[in-house]
Design a protein around this motif. Structure first.
Motif, short mmCIF file in Angstrom:
data_model
loop_
_atom_site.label_atom_id
_atom_site.label_comp_id
_atom_site.label_asym_id
_atom_site.label_seq_id
_atom_site.Cartn_x
_atom_site.Cartn_y
_atom_site.Cartn_z
N GLY A 30 2.75 -2.67 -11.52
CA GLY A 30 3.49 -3.76 -10.86
C GLY A 30 4.52 -3.24 -9.88
O GLY A 30 4.64 -3.74 -8.76
N GLU A 31 5.25 -2.21 -10.30
CA GLU A 31 6.25 -1.59 -9.42
C GLU A 31 5.56 -0.96 -8.21
O GLU A 31 6.06 -1.07 -7.08
CB GLU A 31 7.04 -0.54 -10.18
CG GLU A 31 7.90 -1.10 -11.29
CD GLU A 31 8.44 -0.03 -12.23
OE1 GLU A 31 8.43 1.17 -11.86
OE2 GLU A 31 8.86 -0.40 -13.34
N PHE A 32 4.43 -0.29 -8.43
CA PHE A 32 3.69 0.33 -7.34
C PHE A 32 3.26 -0.73 -6.32
O PHE A 32 3.45 -0.55 -5.11
CB PHE A 32 2.46 1.08 -7.88
CG PHE A 32 1.51 1.49 -6.79
CD1 PHE A 32 1.79 2.59 -6.00
CD2 PHE A 32 0.36 0.76 -6.53
CE1 PHE A 32 0.93 2.97 -4.97
CE2 PHE A 32 -0.50 1.12 -5.51
CZ PHE A 32 -0.21 2.23 -4.73
N MET A 33 2.68 -1.83 -6.80
CA MET A 33 2.21 -2.86 -5.88
C MET A 33 3.36 -3.43 -5.07
O MET A 33 3.21 -3.66 -3.86
CB MET A 33 1.46 -3.96 -6.64
CG MET A 33 0.09 -3.52 -7.07
SD MET A 33 -0.98 -4.84 -7.67
CE MET A 33 -0.10 -5.38 -9.11
N LYS A 34 4.50 -3.65 -5.70
CA LYS A 34 5.65 -4.18 -4.95
C LYS A 34 6.08 -3.19 -3.87
O LYS A 34 6.32 -3.59 -2.73
CB LYS A 34 6.82 -4.47 -5.90
CG LYS A 34 8.03 -4.99 -5.14
CD LYS A 34 9.08 -5.56 -6.04
CE LYS A 34 10.31 -6.04 -5.34
NZ LYS A 34 10.34 -6.19 -3.93
N THR A 35 6.14 -1.91 -4.21
CA THR A 35 6.55 -0.89 -3.24
C THR A 35 5.61 -0.87 -2.04
O THR A 35 6.05 -0.84 -0.88
CB THR A 35 6.57 0.50 -3.90
OG1 THR A 35 7.55 0.50 -4.95
CG2 THR A 35 6.90 1.60 -2.91
N SER A 39 6.20 -2.08 1.92
CA SER A 39 6.04 -1.16 3.05
C SER A 39 5.03 -1.68 4.07
O SER A 39 4.91 -1.12 5.16
CB SER A 39 5.58 0.21 2.55
OG SER A 39 4.23 0.17 2.14
N GLY A 40 4.28 -2.74 3.70
CA GLY A 40 3.27 -3.29 4.60
C GLY A 40 1.95 -2.54 4.58
O GLY A 40 1.08 -2.81 5.41
N GLU A 41 1.78 -1.62 3.63
CA GLU A 41 0.56 -0.80 3.59
C GLU A 41 -0.48 -1.32 2.60
O GLU A 41 -1.61 -0.85 2.57
CB GLU A 41 0.94 0.64 3.23
CG GLU A 41 1.81 1.27 4.31
CD GLU A 41 2.51 2.54 3.87
OE1 GLU A 41 2.38 3.56 4.57
OE2 GLU A 41 3.20 2.51 2.82
N PHE A 42 -0.12 -2.29 1.80
CA PHE A 42 -1.02 -2.84 0.79
C PHE A 42 -2.00 -3.84 1.42
O PHE A 42 -1.60 -4.68 2.21
CB PHE A 42 -0.19 -3.56 -0.28
CG PHE A 42 -0.99 -4.23 -1.36
CD1 PHE A 42 -1.45 -3.52 -2.44
CD2 PHE A 42 -1.29 -5.58 -1.28
CE1 PHE A 42 -2.19 -4.14 -3.45
CE2 PHE A 42 -2.03 -6.21 -2.26
CZ PHE A 42 -2.48 -5.48 -3.36
N LEU A 83 -6.75 -0.84 -2.01
CA LEU A 83 -7.09 -0.62 -0.61
C LEU A 83 -5.79 -0.68 0.17
O LEU A 83 -5.03 -1.66 0.07
CB LEU A 83 -8.07 -1.69 -0.11
CG LEU A 83 -8.53 -1.55 1.33
CD1 LEU A 83 -9.28 -0.24 1.57
CD2 LEU A 83 -9.41 -2.75 1.71
N ILE A 84 -5.51 0.39 0.90
CA ILE A 84 -4.26 0.48 1.66
C ILE A 84 -4.58 0.76 3.12
O ILE A 84 -5.68 1.21 3.46
CB ILE A 84 -3.32 1.57 1.10
CG1 ILE A 84 -3.99 2.96 1.17
CG2 ILE A 84 -2.90 1.23 -0.33
CD1 ILE A 84 -3.05 4.12 0.88
N ASP A 85 -3.61 0.51 3.97
CA ASP A 85 -3.71 0.84 5.39
C ASP A 85 -2.44 1.59 5.74
O ASP A 85 -1.34 1.02 5.70
CB ASP A 85 -3.83 -0.44 6.22
CG ASP A 85 -4.18 -0.16 7.68
OD1 ASP A 85 -4.19 1.02 8.09
OD2 ASP A 85 -4.45 -1.13 8.41
#
Length: 122
Positions: A30-35, A39-42, A83-85
């Protein structure tokens, strides 16, 4: 550049975790997804069912064969992905290191560049 961060799961290792350790991993996601969202990379994430729930369609040179269960027997399997950008491979590695699984001995994250994507505003 888009990257698929593949969570390689080993059920034996997960089963050996204490309840507190398991909670730290789950809360850490959960913390990872919020971070990564902040950052706009998720882009997205999906968790996958156990491979025992799989069905495999195999090419035979004729009519495809359909079998139940995983494609191959293995200790590890793809448990899910993010999946990240992000800017580059180095940044993808930095992001992957934030996934709580990387703090559990025997679990890993495979980082794979996305070569092509289509559909669903990805």
């Amino acid at each position: 550049m888009k990257y698929l961060l593949i969570m390689q799961v080993n059920p034996e290792i997960l089963d050996a975790l204490s309840e507190d350790e398991r909670k730290l991993v789950m809360d850490g996601h959960g913390e990872f997804m919020k971070t990564v969202q902040d950052s706009g990379e998720f882009i997205l994430t999906q968790a996958l069912a156990d491979p025992a729930n799989s069905t495999v369609v195999t090419g035979t040179g004729g009519t495809p064969a359909v079998t139940d269960g995983p494609f191959i027997e293995a200790k590890e399997h793809m448990g899910g992905f993010y999946l990240i950008d992000c800017e580059n491979k180095e940044r993808a590695i930095e992001i992957a290191k934030l996934i709580p699984d990387t703090r559990v001995k025997g679990l890993s994250i495979e980082i794979r560049p996305v070569m092509f994507s289509y559909g669903a505003d990805l």
